[in-house]
Design an enzyme around this catalytic site. Sequence first.
Site, PDB file in Angstrom:
ATOM      1  N   GLU A   3      -8.138   0.346   1.151  1.00  0.00           N
ATOM      2  CA  GLU A   3      -7.827   0.269   2.578  1.00  0.00           C
ATOM      3  C   GLU A   3      -8.683   1.221   3.401  1.00  0.00           C
ATOM      4  OE1 GLU A   3      -4.069   0.288   5.715  1.00  0.00           O
ATOM      5  OE2 GLU A   3      -3.704   0.157   3.553  1.00  0.00           O
ATOM      6  N   ARG A   4      -9.005   2.406   2.859  1.00  0.00           N
ATOM      7  CA  ARG A   4      -9.857   3.335   3.608  1.00  0.00           C
ATOM      8  C   ARG A   4     -11.227   2.706   3.850  1.00  0.00           C
ATOM      9  NH1 ARG A   4     -11.804   7.542   1.730  1.00  0.00           N
ATOM     10  NH2 ARG A   4     -11.957   8.739   3.647  1.00  0.00           N
TER      11      ARG A   4
ATOM     12  N   GLN B 180       0.839  -1.200   0.000  1.00  0.00           N
ATOM     13  CA  GLN B 180       0.000   0.000   0.000  1.00  0.00           C
ATOM     14  C   GLN B 180       0.874   1.250   0.000  1.00  0.00           C
ATOM     15  OE1 GLN B 180      -2.184   2.507  -0.359  1.00  0.00           O
ATOM     16  NE2 GLN B 180      -3.790   1.369   0.693  1.00  0.00           N
TER      17      GLN B 180
ATOM     18  N   GLY C  72     -24.038   1.450   3.610  1.00  0.00           N
ATOM     19  CA  GLY C  72     -23.272   0.280   3.234  1.00  0.00           C
ATOM     20  C   GLY C  72     -22.049   0.670   2.419  1.00  0.00           C
TER      21      GLY C  72
END
Length: 292
Positions: free
Chosen positions: A87-88, A45, A66
């Site tokens: 990743e966020r 990352q 959601g």
Amino acid sequence: MGRGLSALLKDPTNDIKSIEDTNADKVVGNIIELELDFIKVNPFQPRTNFNEDTLKELATSIKELGVIQPITVRKIDFNKYELISGERRLRASKLAGLQTIPAYIRIANDNDSLVMALVENIQRHDLDPIEIAMSYQRLIDEIQLTQEQMSDRVGKKRSTITNYLRLLRLDPIIQSGIRDGFISMGHGRAIINIEDHEAQTDIYHKIIKENLSVRETEALVKAYQEGLLNNSTSVPAKKKITYTIPDSQRKIFTEFFGAKVDVKIAANGKGAINVPFHSAEDLERIIKLLNK
């Protein structure tokens, strides 16, 4: 459908390990609900900074709506996946208390994973210029991609890639200044035309002190280079610049850390606190102070 397909991945006797395996075509490339506990963060990352406030805002949105955009993962073993991008969303989903997350499944080796992670992050996320430059450099160092090949992969002009890579020739202090928003990439591109790092940092401090535009910075760099031709290596109107807090406030930091602390503040109100240490033991002492 995502939950139904996920059942195919929970059969250990028919574990999907390659694209040729039975039912691989039903899983790979489709959106599947994956347990968060089965997903590990991608070591490739490029993003290193995650703003906690924006993560909390995203977590709140995820609770209400959601996860709208699925993450992308690669399958590395039975019930084990490695994040490629998103990743966020993964972090925010954990904050929101979710147990599963929609994900695209891919099967890739480490090199493919690195390329996909870097390319997808460069294209999709608002990385700062230095993070983008470091991502390009990793593609060169670890995958041996040429700038021409990178241009094809990420859809950017070769000259654009070159401009990002050149930022890595800046003094680390200036690279940090770009990452923290003290100066822009345009300022950095102007400064990079000076090879001497001390002169670079002198100009960097002058930009901050006088709030110089990119065009004014370019003129300052040009004047410096003309000075070199005239056997003068000083920055025009050169002045060592240090924004400091009042002595009474600095004394509080010094007494707390037991060291002479340097506090600098930029014109936009941002700043940095430099706490020196002289040994591994001294660093451990400071860490313990911060953890109290």
